[in-house]
Design an enzyme around this catalytic site. Sequence first.
Site, PDB file in Angstrom:
ATOM      1  CB  ILE A   1      -8.741   3.648  -2.405  1.00  0.00           C
ATOM      2  CG1 ILE A   1      -7.685   3.074  -3.355  1.00  0.00           C
ATOM      3  CG2 ILE A   1      -9.796   2.589  -2.063  1.00  0.00           C
ATOM      4  CD1 ILE A   1      -6.903   1.903  -2.777  1.00  0.00           C
TER       5      ILE A   1
ATOM      6  CB  THR B   1     -18.723   1.804 -12.399  1.00  0.00           C
ATOM      7  OG1 THR B   1     -19.913   1.957 -13.169  1.00  0.00           O
ATOM      8  CG2 THR B   1     -18.414   3.115 -11.706  1.00  0.00           C
TER       9      THR B   1
ATOM     10  CE1 TYR C   1      -4.229  -1.078  -0.485  1.00  0.00           C
ATOM     11  CE2 TYR C   1      -3.397  -2.943   0.772  1.00  0.00           C
ATOM     12  CZ  TYR C   1      -4.345  -2.386  -0.061  1.00  0.00           C
ATOM     13  OH  TYR C   1      -5.408  -3.149  -0.488  1.00  0.00           O
TER      14      TYR C   1
ATOM     15  CG  HIS D   1     -14.858   0.338  -2.402  1.00  0.00           C
ATOM     16  ND1 HIS D   1     -14.855   0.102  -3.760  1.00  0.00           N
ATOM     17  CD2 HIS D   1     -16.000  -0.239  -1.936  1.00  0.00           C
ATOM     18  CE1 HIS D   1     -15.935  -0.591  -4.101  1.00  0.00           C
ATOM     19  NE2 HIS D   1     -16.643  -0.809  -3.006  1.00  0.00           N
TER      20      HIS D   1
ATOM     21  CG  ASN E   1     -17.588   1.412 -18.806  1.00  0.00           C
ATOM     22  OD1 ASN E   1     -16.615   0.864 -19.319  1.00  0.00           O
ATOM     23  ND2 ASN E   1     -17.896   1.252 -17.524  1.00  0.00           N
ATOM     24  CG  LEU E   2     -13.097   2.190 -22.184  1.00  0.00           C
ATOM     25  CD1 LEU E   2     -11.794   1.494 -21.785  1.00  0.00           C
ATOM     26  CD2 LEU E   2     -12.852   3.160 -23.329  1.00  0.00           C
TER      27      LEU E   2
ATOM     28  CB  CYS F   1      -5.571   1.374  14.966  1.00  0.00           C
ATOM     29  SG  CYS F   1      -4.932   0.067  16.052  1.00  0.00           S
TER      30      CYS F   1
END
Length: 253
Positions: free
Chosen positions: A103, A196, A67, A119, A221-222, A127
Site C-alpha cells: 500500500i 511475496t 493509518y 490492496h 525470496n528469503l 469516504c
Amino acid sequence: MSDMERAIAALRSATSIVFFTGAGISAESGIPTFRDKLTGLWSTHDPGKLETAKAFRENPALVWGFYLWRRNQINQAKPNAAHLAVQRLATTGRNVAVITQNIDDLHERAGSVDVAHLHGSLKSPKCFACHRTADLQPSQFDLPQHAVERDPPRCPRCNGRLRPSIIWFGEDLSTVVWKSAVATVQSCQVLVSVGTSGIVTPAAEIPQIALSSGAVVIHVNLVDVSLGTPNEFMIIGKATEALPALLSAACGI
C-alpha cells in the site's frame, strides 16, 4: 543449469515482464510487514484487529490514527535497490509492468509508472459512506506526538468519515484492478515474484495464473515459495541484493 542461470536466460529473451511484489520488498526500506509486531505507542495493539471495517465503525479515531502513523512511516522510507532495479529495466525497451500487494508508493517514487495496487494505497483517503476519494491538506495527515487517536476528516460531498483507500481484511479487491492485473499477467512472458509470501488470497493466485498462461515464473525470496513446477525458478536472497544481481546479469542494467 542452476535456477539462477535459467532465470537469466528467460529474462534475457523476454520482451514482456511483470513484477509481482509483496511486503518483503518494502521491508528492506524499513516498512514493517503485516506479520511484524508493532512497536512504540502501538506495541499493545494488534494490526489485524485495526485493519477491518468493524474496527473503524467501533473506533474511527483509533483506526485513523493508526493509518496516519503508518503513512508517516512510509513517507520516511525511501525506495531501495530492488525498486530502482525494476525501474531501470523499464528503460531498456522492454514492456515492464508492476503489480504490487503493498500500500506504499515506493515503486512510483523509484520511477515506475505502470503500477497496479491490488490492496489499494495510503496516498489518498476515501469516504467510508460514499466511497469517493478526497484530497486533504498536508496538515490533516499530522498525528500529534505521543497520540494514537485522531478523528477522521469528513467527506466534502456527503460528510461521511474518511478512511484509508486500502483493502481491509474481509473486503473484496477492486474488480477493475484485479481483472486488469490478471490480463497483464496472462499476456506476459516472465513474471518475477519478489518478496511475496503466497498467503494472502486472491493475490497469491498471480504466479499460478502466469504459469497456466505459459509464462516463466521467477521467485526472489528469503525462503522457497515455489510451487514446484518446471517453469519456476527460485532465487533465494534479499530483494535488494538478489534482484539487482539477476537483472544486471540478464539485461545489463
